[in-house]
Design a protein around this motif. Structure first.
Motif, PDB file in Angstrom:
ATOM      1  N   GLU A  42       0.917  -0.928  -0.001  1.00 57.37           N
ATOM      2  CA  GLU A  42      -0.691  -0.170   0.081  1.00 57.37           C
ATOM      3  C   GLU A  42       1.051   1.587  -0.296  1.00 57.37           C
ATOM      4  O   GLU A  42       0.781   2.464  -0.676  1.00 57.37           O
ATOM      5  N   GLN A  43       1.478   1.000   0.757  1.00 54.58           N
ATOM      6  CA  GLN A  43       2.696   2.621   0.760  1.00 54.58           C
ATOM      7  C   GLN A  43       3.827   2.813  -0.629  1.00 54.58           C
ATOM      8  O   GLN A  43       3.566   4.051  -0.647  1.00 54.58           O
ATOM      9  N   ALA A  44       3.731   1.325  -1.168  1.00 52.84           N
ATOM     10  CA  ALA A  44       4.954   1.674  -2.422  1.00 52.84           C
ATOM     11  C   ALA A  44       3.698   2.198  -3.543  1.00 52.84           C
ATOM     12  O   ALA A  44       4.271   2.978  -4.593  1.00 52.84           O
ATOM     13  N   LEU A  45       2.490   2.215  -3.370  1.00 51.78           N
ATOM     14  CA  LEU A  45       1.587   2.240  -4.082  1.00 51.78           C
ATOM     15  C   LEU A  45       1.363   3.878  -3.565  1.00 51.78           C
ATOM     16  O   LEU A  45       1.550   4.665  -5.597  1.00 51.78           O
ATOM     17  N   LEU A  46       0.727   4.517  -3.186  1.00 50.58           N
ATOM     18  CA  LEU A  46       0.980   5.355  -2.480  1.00 50.58           C
ATOM     19  C   LEU A  46       2.282   6.206  -2.807  1.00 50.58           C
ATOM     20  O   LEU A  46       1.996   8.238  -3.489  1.00 50.58           O
ATOM     21  N   SER A  47       3.252   5.685  -2.843  1.00 49.94           N
ATOM     22  CA  SER A  47       4.649   6.608  -2.828  1.00 49.94           C
ATOM     23  C   SER A  47       4.685   6.552  -4.713  1.00 49.94           C
ATOM     24  O   SER A  47       4.207   8.082  -4.796  1.00 49.94           O
ATOM     25  N   ALA A  48       3.790   5.782  -5.654  1.00 46.00           N
ATOM     26  CA  ALA A  48       4.191   6.181  -6.373  1.00 46.00           C
ATOM     27  C   ALA A  48       2.998   7.210  -7.198  1.00 46.00           C
ATOM     28  O   ALA A  48       3.310   8.067  -8.154  1.00 46.00           O
ATOM     29  N   ALA A  49       1.802   7.198  -6.279  1.00 46.48           N
ATOM     30  CA  ALA A  49       1.072   7.498  -7.144  1.00 46.48           C
ATOM     31  C   ALA A  49       0.726   9.192  -6.771  1.00 46.48           C
ATOM     32  O   ALA A  49       0.195  10.332  -7.148  1.00 46.48           O
ATOM     33  N   TYR A  50       1.363   9.500  -5.263  1.00 50.23           N
ATOM     34  CA  TYR A  50       1.988  11.055  -4.508  1.00 50.23           C
ATOM     35  C   TYR A  50       3.180  11.200  -4.843  1.00 50.23           C
ATOM     36  O   TYR A  50       3.638  12.490  -4.721  1.00 50.23           O
ATOM     37  N   GLY A  51       4.354  10.534  -4.299  1.00 55.87           N
ATOM     38  CA  GLY A  51       5.745  10.848  -4.401  1.00 55.87           C
ATOM     39  C   GLY A  51       6.283  11.494  -5.429  1.00 55.87           C
ATOM     40  O   GLY A  51       7.602  12.172  -5.692  1.00 55.87           O
ATOM     41  N   ILE A  52       5.488  10.811  -6.867  1.00 54.41           N
ATOM     42  CA  ILE A  52       6.488  11.171  -8.418  1.00 54.41           C
ATOM     43  C   ILE A  52       5.866  12.304  -8.686  1.00 54.41           C
ATOM     44  O   ILE A  52       4.188  12.450  -8.639  1.00 54.41           O
ATOM     45  N   ARG A  53       6.824  12.873  -8.758  1.00 58.45           N
ATOM     46  CA  ARG A  53       5.817  14.338  -9.490  1.00 58.45           C
ATOM     47  C   ARG A  53       5.855  15.328 -10.566  1.00 58.45           C
ATOM     48  O   ARG A  53       4.751  15.008 -11.224  1.00 58.45           O
ATOM     49  N   GLU A  54       6.470  13.772 -12.175  1.00 55.66           N
ATOM     50  CA  GLU A  54       5.738  13.856 -13.535  1.00 55.66           C
ATOM     51  C   GLU A  54       4.801  12.687 -12.699  1.00 55.66           C
ATOM     52  O   GLU A  54       5.095  12.283 -13.171  1.00 55.66           O
ATOM     53  N   ARG A  59       2.093  18.620   4.582  1.00 60.31           N
ATOM     54  CA  ARG A  59       2.897  18.809   3.802  1.00 60.31           C
ATOM     55  C   ARG A  59       2.933  20.050   2.400  1.00 60.31           C
ATOM     56  O   ARG A  59       2.700  20.249   1.624  1.00 60.31           O
ATOM     57  N   LEU A  60       2.061  21.291   3.571  1.00 60.28           N
ATOM     58  CA  LEU A  60       1.394  22.239   3.126  1.00 60.28           C
ATOM     59  C   LEU A  60       2.282  23.141   2.186  1.00 60.28           C
ATOM     60  O   LEU A  60       2.224  23.489   0.734  1.00 60.28           O
ATOM     61  N   GLN A  61       3.861  22.894   2.275  1.00 58.39           N
ATOM     62  CA  GLN A  61       4.503  24.158   2.552  1.00 58.39           C
ATOM     63  C   GLN A  61       4.998  23.831   1.413  1.00 58.39           C
ATOM     64  O   GLN A  61       5.235  23.796  -0.100  1.00 58.39           O
ATOM     65  N   GLU A  62       5.508  22.196   1.177  1.00 51.03           N
ATOM     66  CA  GLU A  62       6.153  21.040   0.316  1.00 51.03           C
ATOM     67  C   GLU A  62       5.200  21.311  -1.834  1.00 51.03           C
ATOM     68  O   GLU A  62       6.131  20.809  -2.408  1.00 51.03           O
ATOM     69  N   ASP A  63       4.454  20.897  -1.107  1.00 46.74           N
ATOM     70  CA  ASP A  63       3.304  20.841  -2.038  1.00 46.74           C
ATOM     71  C   ASP A  63       2.576  21.721  -1.862  1.00 46.74           C
ATOM     72  O   ASP A  63       1.306  22.014  -3.050  1.00 46.74           O
ATOM     73  N   ALA A  64       2.849  23.622  -2.486  1.00 52.55           N
ATOM     74  CA  ALA A  64       2.372  24.241  -2.418  1.00 52.55           C
ATOM     75  C   ALA A  64       2.810  24.636  -4.533  1.00 52.55           C
ATOM     76  O   ALA A  64       1.939  25.702  -5.033  1.00 52.55           O
ATOM     77  N   GLU A  65       3.251  24.479  -4.422  1.00 50.90           N
ATOM     78  CA  GLU A  65       3.494  24.250  -5.998  1.00 50.90           C
ATOM     79  C   GLU A  65       2.850  22.980  -6.881  1.00 50.90           C
ATOM     80  O   GLU A  65       2.914  23.385  -8.290  1.00 50.90           O
ATOM     81  N   ARG A  66       1.952  22.201  -6.504  1.00 49.23           N
ATOM     82  CA  ARG A  66       1.927  21.202  -6.848  1.00 49.23           C
ATOM     83  C   ARG A  66       0.298  21.980  -7.887  1.00 49.23           C
ATOM     84  O   ARG A  66      -0.193  22.157  -7.178  1.00 49.23           O
ATOM     85  N   ASP A  67      -0.357  20.666  -8.839  1.00 44.68           N
ATOM     86  CA  ASP A  67      -1.602  20.926  -9.692  1.00 44.68           C
ATOM     87  C   ASP A  67      -2.334  20.681  -8.490  1.00 44.68           C
ATOM     88  O   ASP A  67      -3.590  22.047  -8.689  1.00 44.68           O
ATOM     89  N   ARG A  68      -2.635  19.678  -7.809  1.00 46.25           N
ATOM     90  CA  ARG A  68      -3.265  19.726  -6.289  1.00 46.25           C
ATOM     91  C   ARG A  68      -2.881  19.537  -4.928  1.00 46.25           C
ATOM     92  O   ARG A  68      -2.243  18.845  -4.726  1.00 46.25           O
ATOM     93  N   LEU A  69      -3.280  21.458  -5.189  1.00 47.76           N
ATOM     94  CA  LEU A  69      -3.484  21.818  -3.081  1.00 47.76           C
ATOM     95  C   LEU A  69      -4.118  20.613  -2.070  1.00 47.76           C
ATOM     96  O   LEU A  69      -4.968  20.159  -2.732  1.00 47.76           O
ATOM     97  N   PRO A  70      -3.270  20.938  -1.036  1.00 45.05           N
ATOM     98  CA  PRO A  70      -3.756  20.210  -0.007  1.00 45.05           C
ATOM     99  C   PRO A  70      -4.809  21.103   0.335  1.00 45.05           C
ATOM    100  O   PRO A  70      -5.554  20.719   1.377  1.00 45.05           O
TER     101      PRO A  70
END
Length: 285
Positions: A47-59, A170-181
């Protein structure tokens, strides 16, 4: 090095990644013996590996490639036994073969579908969007721990809420992502831009507290839903609920979220023991 030793080493590396994200689960492993329940541990690590792929890879295209690989892997695992160390452990257990293939593929397909999603309009839309992936994971997890007849409703809602809480941390780290927290309505209400999410301000604190208020209400409602929780889900949900309450009353809520709620010693052991007792009572009928 034998193949068995190599497999164990590779498997442990994924378990370590899961425990790095959820260190409180180390206490749970006292009561969910990895030697007796290797599939339970492998499922949590997967589950963690899948979530890392879904959310942890920026491209998105890189994430899509990884998720396509998982879809192919799981599609053939029942017949081949799998190639990935986690898949091999999972499909060495009769539980994996007892579940329909759609159950395994649902989280991967949901993860692929959400790669291009933008920021949700409001909290309800945010909750609904996240529930596709996290609900599918919870359904798989509940069936693994308790069988197909068990309701995944409560686990699905708590899994989704925990994800939204993790995203908020992770609000600060993800402030430039398309999907904001934070949803768009929340940003508009408090006059926040992407730049404003990275900088401490009264407006940002109030926006975070408003999000925490919605999370707290949703958490309270989730406890009244049907269905058992895995030991790992119970500990994660309990820690998340305590963190929401603590951060909601903090002067700087984001700082409180990022510090977390260290849960060690006697109380941590007691919570894990109680979760394990409920699990064993449920499966024993």
């Amino acid at each position: 090095m034998s193949e068995e030793v190599a497999l164990h080493g590779a498997l442990q590396s994924y378990v370590d990644k899961w425990l790095a994200v959820q260190p409180q689960q180390r206490t749970a492993l006292v009561f969910v013996d990895p030697a007796k329940y290797p599939g339970h541990i492998a499922l949590a690590a997967w589950e963690q590996a899948l979530l890392s792929a879904a959310y942890g890879i920026r491209e998105p295209h890189v994430a899509a490639t990884k998720l396509h690989w998982w879809a192919e892997e799981l599609s053939g695992a029942a017949a081949s036994g799998g190639r990935h160390p986690l898949t091999r452990v999972l499909f060495d257990d009769e539980r994996a073969h007892a579940m329909p293939a759609e159950r395994w593929l649902a989280p991967v397909l949901a993860a692929m579908a959400q790669l291009e999603e933008g920021t949700a309009v409001d909290f309800t839309a945010q909750l609904n969007a996240a529930s596709a992936l996290h609900g599918a994971l919870a359904a798989l997890e509940t069936a693994w721990w308790y069988g197909e007849a068990a309701s995944p409703e409560r686990a699905a809602r708590l899994a989704t809420l925990n994800h939204l809480l993790f995203a908020l941390r992770r609000l600060q780290e993800d402030a430039e992502r398309d999907r904001l927290p934070l949803p768009m309505a929340r940003l508009a209400r408090f006059g926040l831009s992407r730049t404003g999410l990275r900088q401490h301000s009264e407006a940002r604190d109030q926006a975070i507290k408003a999000q925490l208020d919605d999370l707290r209400s949703a958490w309270s409602e989730a406890t009244r839903l049907d269905g058992p929780l895995s030991v790992f889900r119970a500990l994660e949900a309990g820690e998340g609920e305590r963190l929401v309450r603590r951060a909601a009353h903090a002067g700087e809520p984001l700082n409180a979220l990022q510090k977390g709620t260290p849960d060690r010693g006697f109380m941590a052991t007691m919570r894990a023991w109680r979760a394990a007792q409920r699990w064993q009572q449920q499966v024993s009928g």
